[in-house]
Design an enzyme around this catalytic site. Structure first.
Site, PDB file in Angstrom:
ATOM      1  CE  LYS A  51      -4.263  -2.061   1.569  1.00  0.00           C
ATOM      2  NZ  LYS A  51      -5.349  -2.118   2.575  1.00  0.00           N
ATOM      3  NE  ARG A  99      -7.100  -8.700   0.441  1.00  0.00           N
ATOM      4  CZ  ARG A  99      -6.733  -7.921  -0.572  1.00  0.00           C
ATOM      5  NH1 ARG A  99      -5.782  -7.007  -0.400  1.00  0.00           N
ATOM      6  NH2 ARG A  99      -7.316  -8.045  -1.750  1.00  0.00           N
TER       7      ARG A  99
END
Length: 283
Positions: free
Chosen positions: A223, A262
């Site tokens: 991210k 994740r």
């Protein structure tokens, strides 16, 4: 399968979090858009992640990167259902990453066992009913709006307290719709209506999420808040080169004993978890 009859979440091993591997069946996801857009390529990638040890495969047909536009329901179904069907036969835990109840319902019918809704039931008022009726595991993520404008909503007085409070409201709404507590996993939603610093604050205060007494899933993989980690020239690190930073965050998550991590890259996540295991003397 009814909610009353289901045991819906995989058991977390004693020595590490579960590892959820990402399969994005999209042309525009932020780090791997287009790589697995073809169903056969997506299925092959899922098999590769399973061979590397992934406990759960998370299949998504809609990019949720900032600014992304939504595909039609028909297009999302076209993308994900063949991939769910192609991987369900492995016996692996399959998660469907969707904000749409219709997609969730068809994916569960095709073999998915977990609904991973990044809106936590807010984008589609029928989603909680779907989770209740199917008995699937239900990941409730903190969310404040769709990708096209979510970063304008990253305004908090106390990000940890507000995320926990809003998640509690989302969980309460799901349970009011008939979702059982044992079906529910919570996710702080790193990168969703959060600034880089707010993401770091949430990672520093994972215990506040765990105090909610529900399994915690965290997705930090590649991210944008990791784009400065490891940079020595002031240049942003490209998304596909953030696996080193992701692995470092996975060490933190394993130390915090979250339920699942994740990630796009599975092998480095297992290495991170092994480091923590050795430090604890569990080897």
């Amino acid at each position: 399968m009814t909610a009353a009859a289901s045991t819906v979440l995989p058991h977390r091993p004693a020595d590490r979090p579960l590892v959820m591997g990402v399969v994005n069946v999209t042309p525009d996801s932020f780090s791997d858009g287009g790589l697995f857009f073809d169903a056969s390529a997506a299925v092959a990638h899922g098999h590769e992640l399973l061979a590397q040890g992934a406990d759960i495969i998370d299949i998504g047909g809609e990019s949720t990167r900032p600014g992304a536009q939504r595909p039609s329901v028909e297009e999302e179904l076209r993308r994900v259902i063949p991939v769910v069907e192609g991987l369900a036969g492995t016996g692996a835990w399959i998660s469907i990453d969707t904000m749409r109840s219709e997609v969730a319902r068809e994916a569960v019918a095709a073999g998915a066992r977990i609904i991973n809704d990044v809106s936590g039931g807010l984008a589609d008022p029928r989603m909680a009913d779907t989770a209740a009726q199917t008995g699937a595991g239900f990941v409730v993520m903190h969310w404040r709006g769709h990708s096209h404008d979510m970063q304008t909503r990253a305004v908090y007085d106390d990000v940890t307290a507000e995320v926990c409070r809003e998640l509690a409201d989302q969980v309460g709404a799901a349970m009011d719709a008939g979702v059982l507590r044992e079906q529910i996993v919570i996710d702080p939603g790193l990168g969703f209506a959060k600034t880089a610093e707010q993401n770091w604050v949430l990672l520093r205060h994972l215990s506040a999420l765990q105090d909610m007494q529900l399994p915690v899933l965290v997705g930090a993989s590649r991210k944008s808040f990791l784009s400065r980690v490891g940079s020595r020239e002031g240049q942003a690190v490209a998304a596909e080169q953030r696996d080193f930073a992701t692995a470092a965050v996975s060490v933190v998550l394993a130390q915090a004993q979250v339920w699942a991590i994740r990630v796009h890259e599975v092998r480095s996540t297992f290495a991170a978890c092994d480091v923590v295991k050795h430090l604890r003397g569990d080897s």
